[in-house]
Enzyme design. Structure first.
Site, PDB file in Angstrom:
ATOM      1  N   LYS A   1       0.666  -1.200   0.105  1.00  0.00           N
ATOM      2  CA  LYS A   1      -0.003   0.073  -0.044  1.00  0.00           C
ATOM      3  C   LYS A   1       0.842   1.233  -0.157  1.00  0.00           C
ATOM      4  O   LYS A   1       0.445   2.373   0.568  1.00  0.00           O
ATOM      5  CB  LYS A   1      -1.011   0.208   1.208  1.00  0.00           C
ATOM      6  CG  LYS A   1      -2.061  -1.181   1.152  1.00  0.00           C
ATOM      7  CD  LYS A   1      -2.837  -0.961  -0.142  1.00  0.00           C
ATOM      8  CE  LYS A   1      -3.479  -2.450  -0.586  1.00  0.00           C
ATOM      9  NZ  LYS A   1      -3.859  -2.336  -2.034  1.00  0.00           N
TER      10      LYS A   1
ATOM     11  N   THR B   1       2.896   0.531  -4.840  1.00  0.00           N
ATOM     12  CA  THR B   1       3.529  -0.252  -5.776  1.00  0.00           C
ATOM     13  C   THR B   1       2.950  -0.335  -7.134  1.00  0.00           C
ATOM     14  O   THR B   1       3.598  -0.557  -8.219  1.00  0.00           O
ATOM     15  CB  THR B   1       3.238  -1.910  -5.143  1.00  0.00           C
ATOM     16  OG1 THR B   1       3.264  -1.909  -3.752  1.00  0.00           O
ATOM     17  CG2 THR B   1       4.200  -2.879  -5.518  1.00  0.00           C
TER      18      THR B   1
ATOM     19  N   HIS C   1       7.351  -7.671  -1.802  1.00  0.00           N
ATOM     20  CA  HIS C   1       6.816  -7.002  -0.353  1.00  0.00           C
ATOM     21  C   HIS C   1       7.886  -7.428   0.733  1.00  0.00           C
ATOM     22  O   HIS C   1       7.648  -6.581   1.797  1.00  0.00           O
ATOM     23  CB  HIS C   1       5.302  -6.984  -0.014  1.00  0.00           C
ATOM     24  CG  HIS C   1       4.513  -6.237  -0.961  1.00  0.00           C
ATOM     25  ND1 HIS C   1       4.498  -5.182  -1.482  1.00  0.00           N
ATOM     26  CD2 HIS C   1       3.045  -6.732  -1.221  1.00  0.00           C
ATOM     27  CE1 HIS C   1       3.578  -4.769  -2.275  1.00  0.00           C
ATOM     28  NE2 HIS C   1       2.728  -5.536  -2.077  1.00  0.00           N
TER      29      HIS C   1
ATOM     30  N   ARG D   1       5.749   5.373   1.912  1.00  0.00           N
ATOM     31  CA  ARG D   1       4.777   6.252   2.017  1.00  0.00           C
ATOM     32  C   ARG D   1       4.811   6.564   3.483  1.00  0.00           C
ATOM     33  O   ARG D   1       4.952   5.586   4.378  1.00  0.00           O
ATOM     34  CB  ARG D   1       3.770   5.712   1.478  1.00  0.00           C
ATOM     35  CG  ARG D   1       2.508   6.728   1.222  1.00  0.00           C
ATOM     36  CD  ARG D   1       1.221   5.686   0.708  1.00  0.00           C
ATOM     37  NE  ARG D   1       0.088   6.534   0.329  1.00  0.00           N
ATOM     38  CZ  ARG D   1      -1.174   6.156  -0.026  1.00  0.00           C
ATOM     39  NH1 ARG D   1      -1.285   4.818  -0.089  1.00  0.00           N
ATOM     40  NH2 ARG D   1      -2.082   6.866  -0.323  1.00  0.00           N
TER      41      ARG D   1
ATOM     42  N   SER E   1      -4.900   2.860   4.030  1.00  0.00           N
ATOM     43  CA  SER E   1      -4.918   2.097   2.732  1.00  0.00           C
ATOM     44  C   SER E   1      -5.044   0.604   3.037  1.00  0.00           C
ATOM     45  O   SER E   1      -5.870  -0.108   2.489  1.00  0.00           O
ATOM     46  CB  SER E   1      -3.956   2.702   1.832  1.00  0.00           C
ATOM     47  OG  SER E   1      -3.895   1.914   0.465  1.00  0.00           O
TER      48      SER E   1
ATOM     49  N   LYS F   1      -8.259   5.741  -3.285  1.00  0.00           N
ATOM     50  CA  LYS F   1      -8.161   7.693  -3.462  1.00  0.00           C
ATOM     51  C   LYS F   1      -7.075   7.985  -4.209  1.00  0.00           C
ATOM     52  O   LYS F   1      -7.125   9.000  -4.831  1.00  0.00           O
ATOM     53  CB  LYS F   1      -8.243   8.028  -2.078  1.00  0.00           C
ATOM     54  CG  LYS F   1      -9.796   7.898  -1.646  1.00  0.00           C
ATOM     55  CD  LYS F   1      -9.919   9.011  -0.412  1.00  0.00           C
ATOM     56  CE  LYS F   1     -11.393   9.208   0.046  1.00  0.00           C
ATOM     57  NZ  LYS F   1     -11.204   9.857   1.182  1.00  0.00           N
TER      58      LYS F   1
HETATM   59  N1  LIG Z   1      -1.606   5.781 -10.288  1.00  0.00           N
HETATM   60  C1  LIG Z   1      -1.467   6.260  -8.797  1.00  0.00           C
HETATM   61  N2  LIG Z   1      -1.256   7.212  -8.564  1.00  0.00           N
HETATM   62  C2  LIG Z   1      -1.371   7.587  -7.274  1.00  0.00           C
HETATM   63  N3  LIG Z   1      -1.973   6.589  -6.121  1.00  0.00           N
HETATM   64  C3  LIG Z   1      -2.042   5.503  -6.832  1.00  0.00           C
HETATM   65  C4  LIG Z   1      -1.933   5.034  -8.067  1.00  0.00           C
HETATM   66  N4  LIG Z   1      -2.589   3.860  -8.401  1.00  0.00           N
HETATM   67  C5  LIG Z   1      -2.733   3.317  -7.108  1.00  0.00           C
HETATM   68  N5  LIG Z   1      -2.632   4.268  -6.301  1.00  0.00           N
HETATM   69  C6  LIG Z   1      -2.611   4.159  -4.750  1.00  0.00           C
HETATM   70  O1  LIG Z   1      -1.691   3.332  -4.008  1.00  0.00           O
HETATM   71  C7  LIG Z   1      -2.366   2.481  -2.996  1.00  0.00           C
HETATM   72  C8  LIG Z   1      -1.943   1.005  -3.341  1.00  0.00           C
HETATM   73  O2  LIG Z   1      -0.847   0.782  -3.134  1.00  0.00           O
HETATM   74  P1  LIG Z   1       0.016  -0.429  -3.834  1.00  0.00           P
HETATM   75  O3  LIG Z   1      -0.445  -0.480  -5.118  1.00  0.00           O
HETATM   76  O4  LIG Z   1       1.167  -0.320  -3.269  1.00  0.00           O
HETATM   77  O5  LIG Z   1      -1.022  -1.763  -3.220  1.00  0.00           O
HETATM   78  S1  LIG Z   1      -0.481  -3.156  -2.960  1.00  0.00           S
HETATM   79  O6  LIG Z   1       0.414  -3.373  -2.087  1.00  0.00           O
HETATM   80  O7  LIG Z   1       0.288  -3.699  -4.275  1.00  0.00           O
HETATM   81  O8  LIG Z   1      -1.588  -3.934  -2.787  1.00  0.00           O
HETATM   82  C9  LIG Z   1      -3.881   3.066  -2.959  1.00  0.00           C
HETATM   83  O9  LIG Z   1      -3.740   4.131  -1.950  1.00  0.00           O
HETATM   84  P2  LIG Z   1      -4.935   4.456  -0.990  1.00  0.00           P
HETATM   85  O10 LIG Z   1      -6.060   5.559  -2.426  1.00  0.00           O
HETATM   86  O11 LIG Z   1      -4.580   5.523  -0.336  1.00  0.00           O
HETATM   87  O12 LIG Z   1      -5.739   3.418  -0.832  1.00  0.00           O
HETATM   88  C10 LIG Z   1      -4.124   3.511  -4.434  1.00  0.00           C
HETATM   89  O13 LIG Z   1      -5.107   4.169  -4.556  1.00  0.00           O
END
Ligand SMILES: Nc1ncnc2c1ncn2[C@@H]1O[C@H](COP(=O)(O)OS(=O)(=O)O)[C@@H](OP(=O)(O)O)[C@H]1O
Length: 332
Positions: free
Chosen positions: A80, A83, A140, A160, A168, A296
């Site tokens: 989260k 990634t 991870h 983060r 998240s 979000k």
């Molecule tokens: N393009 C882009 N730009 C900005 N933020 C983004 C993007 N894509 C995914 N997200 C946000 O990243 C959060 C998910 O984290 P991960 O991708 O690391 O999740 S995971 O661990 O692979 O399951 C999750 O954060 P939160 O919205 O705060 O829950 C996603 O919404």
């Protein structure tokens, strides 16, 4: 030789090594300290980090069977932390000559979905295009849990603000939570997170494992933050391109390639792609809707969930854990 895990790790289920791993796995499950899982009942503390039964086996398998190549590039993160975003940025930057921007995401089996996840049973490799050098992997696992042979690989680490990670992760894990367990309240998740008991955690030790490695080998580990990516994506994309050995050329700068990559991988664009709108992602034994990866995408959503007292507690832990490491926290 049969392919049992993912096609980058090959082993026979009846060979001597594999049987040794199964015995060790069984022994560890009986002896390791146990803690509460967020989606399943138990996590196990293995060498300082909390992981579930399946991930524990994955570590043992990686240790024995994974063969790294010096050209490998691994995207590492605490879950989260961004990634999915980094994965698309890295893939698009690295393959900007191979896949034109218009056809990137048109197919259900687009190459991005085939980047293997070290430590999960999902993402079987089917597309040889993504597996030609440099191979891209995602993990991870904390740096100290990965096999020693991986010190020859390059790592991109993204971290983060832990307050946003917590929020998240709570949303995400609630969706995965086993139906025979009582729902996990935000307060319970907060307490577990602060104690470090969360999948792949403790968060702070995870970050420090890559931070310390980045200080030792700055040419091997690129240490990034979600927040800097949000604020100055163009700086990060250029850094990524340099680090992965494919710098943006003057000609590409003139054509605006950097912003094309950024716009392609924007939250809105990724979330609204047909391939991400429907369907599920397999995560080991779990399945989760693809939309759950795009919630979000903001900095500071924690303000909607954490009281002032909760904020101070997490910031206090961050300050204390990072003290003397040279790593700046998330409030400075
Ligand atoms: N393009 C882009 N730009 C900005 N933020 C983004 C993007 N894509 C995914 N997200 C946000 O990243 C959060 C998910 O984290 P991960 O991708 O690391 O999740 S995971 O661990 O692979 O399951 C999750 O954060 P939160 O919205 O705060 O829950 C996603 O919404």
């Amino acid at each position: 030789m049969s392919l049992r895990f993912t096609s980058f790790i090959e082993y026979e289920e009846d060979d001597v090594e594999y049987n040794k791993i199964c015995d060790e796995h069984k022994h560890l499950l009986e002896t390791l300290p146990k803690g509460s899982g967020w989606s399943i009942q138990h996590l196990y503390n293995y060498n300082g980090f909390w992981i579930d039964e399946m991930l524990l086996k994955a570590i043992l398998l990686l240790d024995t069977y994974f063969k790294s190549e010096p050209t490998d590039i691994v995207l590492a993160s605490f879950m989260k932390s961004g990634t999915t975003w980094l994965k698309t940025l890295m893939f698009s930057t690295l393959n900007r000559d191979r896949y034109s921007f218009s056809n990137h995401f048109l197919h259900n089996n687009h190459p991005l979905s085939t980047i293997p996840f070290l430590g999960m049973k999902s993402y079987p490799m089917t597309d040889s295009t993504t597996f030609s050098a440099p191979r891209l992997f995602i993990t991870h696992f904390a740096r100290t849990l990965l096999p020693a042979c991986m010190s020859s690989c390059k790592f991109v680490y993204v971290c983060r603000d832990p307050k946003d990670v917590l929020v998240s992760k709570w949303h995400f894990m609630c969706k995965l939570r086993s139906k025979d367990l009582t729902p996990l309240s935000f307060d319970e998740a907060f307490e577990l997170f602060c104690l470090g008991v969360s999948e792949f955690g403790p968060f702070w030790e995870h970050v420090l494992s890559y931070w310390r490695a980045s200080l030792e080998s700055p040419d091997k580990i690129l240490f990034l933050r979600y927040e800097e990516l949000k604020k100055q994506p163009e700086v990060v994309v250029r850094k990524l391109a340099d680090f992965m050995g494919k710098p943006i050329t003057m000609e590409e700068e003139k054509k605006g390639v950097v912003w094309e990559i950024i716009n392609l991988c924007s939250f809105e664009n990724l979330r609204n792609l047909e391939v991400n709108k429907k369907g599920v992602e397999k995560l080991g034994n779990f399945e989760v809707e693809k939309q759950s990866f795009f919630r979000k995408g903001e900095i500071g959503d924690w303000k909607n969930y954490l009281s002032e007292e909760m904020k101070d507690r997490i910031d206090g832990i961050t300050k204390q854990k990072f003290q003397g490491s040279g790593l700046i926290g998330f409030n400075e």
